[in-house]
Write an enzyme that holds these catalytic residues in place. Sequence first.
Site, mmCIF file in Angstrom:
data_model
loop_
_atom_site.group_PDB
_atom_site.id
_atom_site.type_symbol
_atom_site.label_atom_id
_atom_site.label_comp_id
_atom_site.label_asym_id
_atom_site.label_seq_id
_atom_site.Cartn_x
_atom_site.Cartn_y
_atom_site.Cartn_z
ATOM 1 N N HIS A 142 0.816 -1.209 0.000
ATOM 2 C CA HIS A 142 0.000 0.000 0.000
ATOM 3 C C HIS A 142 0.850 1.260 0.000
ATOM 4 O O HIS A 142 0.426 2.295 -0.525
ATOM 5 C CB HIS A 142 -0.953 -0.015 1.200
ATOM 6 C CG HIS A 142 -2.189 -0.817 0.961
ATOM 7 N ND1 HIS A 142 -3.459 -0.348 1.205
ATOM 8 C CD2 HIS A 142 -2.352 -2.077 0.473
ATOM 9 C CE1 HIS A 142 -4.352 -1.268 0.888
ATOM 10 N NE2 HIS A 142 -3.693 -2.335 0.447
ATOM 11 N N ASP A 143 2.032 1.203 0.561
ATOM 12 C CA ASP A 143 2.940 2.343 0.511
ATOM 13 C C ASP A 143 3.421 2.566 -0.919
ATOM 14 O O ASP A 143 3.399 3.689 -1.435
ATOM 15 C CB ASP A 143 4.133 2.113 1.441
ATOM 16 C CG ASP A 143 5.132 3.259 1.406
ATOM 17 O OD1 ASP A 143 4.707 4.430 1.378
ATOM 18 O OD2 ASP A 143 6.346 2.986 1.404
ATOM 19 N N PRO A 175 -6.095 -0.122 -4.956
ATOM 20 C CA PRO A 175 -7.229 -1.014 -5.209
ATOM 21 C C PRO A 175 -8.018 -1.203 -3.930
ATOM 22 O O PRO A 175 -7.448 -1.333 -2.849
ATOM 23 C CB PRO A 175 -6.571 -2.311 -5.672
ATOM 24 C CG PRO A 175 -5.189 -2.262 -5.115
ATOM 25 C CD PRO A 175 -4.800 -0.819 -5.082
ATOM 26 N N ASP A 235 8.083 5.147 -0.461
ATOM 27 C CA ASP A 235 8.732 6.262 0.225
ATOM 28 C C ASP A 235 8.340 6.403 1.690
ATOM 29 O O ASP A 235 8.643 7.415 2.325
ATOM 30 C CB ASP A 235 8.423 7.570 -0.504
ATOM 31 C CG ASP A 235 6.921 7.855 -0.576
ATOM 32 O OD1 ASP A 235 6.114 7.052 -0.044
ATOM 33 O OD2 ASP A 235 6.546 8.888 -1.164
ATOM 34 N N VAL A 276 1.389 4.313 -3.938
ATOM 35 C CA VAL A 276 1.157 5.759 -3.930
ATOM 36 C C VAL A 276 2.503 6.490 -3.922
ATOM 37 O O VAL A 276 3.228 6.471 -2.932
ATOM 38 C CB VAL A 276 0.325 6.181 -2.704
ATOM 39 C CG1 VAL A 276 0.017 7.674 -2.751
ATOM 40 C CG2 VAL A 276 -0.964 5.371 -2.620
ATOM 41 N N GLY A 299 5.308 5.727 -5.087
ATOM 42 C CA GLY A 299 6.486 4.887 -4.906
ATOM 43 C C GLY A 299 6.710 4.497 -3.452
ATOM 44 O O GLY A 299 5.964 4.880 -2.562
ATOM 45 N N SER A 324 5.613 7.090 2.955
ATOM 46 C CA SER A 324 4.636 8.150 3.205
ATOM 47 C C SER A 324 3.412 7.628 3.947
ATOM 48 O O SER A 324 2.718 8.394 4.622
ATOM 49 C CB SER A 324 4.213 8.814 1.897
ATOM 50 O OG SER A 324 3.765 7.852 0.956
#
Length: 204
Positions: A67-68, A161, A75, A71, A73, A77
């Site tokens: 899941h990281d 997704p 990173d 979005v 790449g 976030s």
Amino acid sequence: MKKSDSFYGYSLILAFFMLFLAARSQLITDFYKTSCPNIMAIVRREVQNAIKIEMRMAASLLRLHFHDCFVNGCDASILLDVSDGEKFAGPNLNSVRGFDVVDNIKTSVESACPGVVSCADIVAIAARDSVLLSGGPTWKVLLGRRDALVANQSGANTGLPSPFDNLGNIILKFANVGLNLKDVVSLSDSLIDALYRRSYNWTI
């Protein structure tokens, strides 16, 4: 498809996806050779401890990385604790977990190599070790990522997704990150499981 087969297929596709992104970023396997030579051992020890406490944490750490990376790449976030962050995006609520394990790993890494290893690399290594320690395949993790300073909640809401997406939308979202219909089929069991867990407010 058996659950174990699905998990291993999921991990292999994710590994190729990560290697593709890493190649584009010119990462290397021995990035911390001199600055933090024990990074691999530290992360594996902490992942192993987490899995001993809760076996399903292996799948959760893999899902966290997935899941990281979907979005902006890989990173880290998704780890940012801000109200408009990816952590609180729709597809991640009651779905993504393992943040406390990453915190534990980061604490151990900082004790050995303060201010050196990015959280993004820690999440990537932890995902690989989760698969390996569960009896699955392994791969070389390319390192040298930098952590994001801002999150992208709108990107997570639109790009990840979701179990609420129809098939056409899921195929499109996978295509947007370089994955094809075969990859969708291999990962579909994960989406079905996510829908089932969400119905009962469970998390993996």
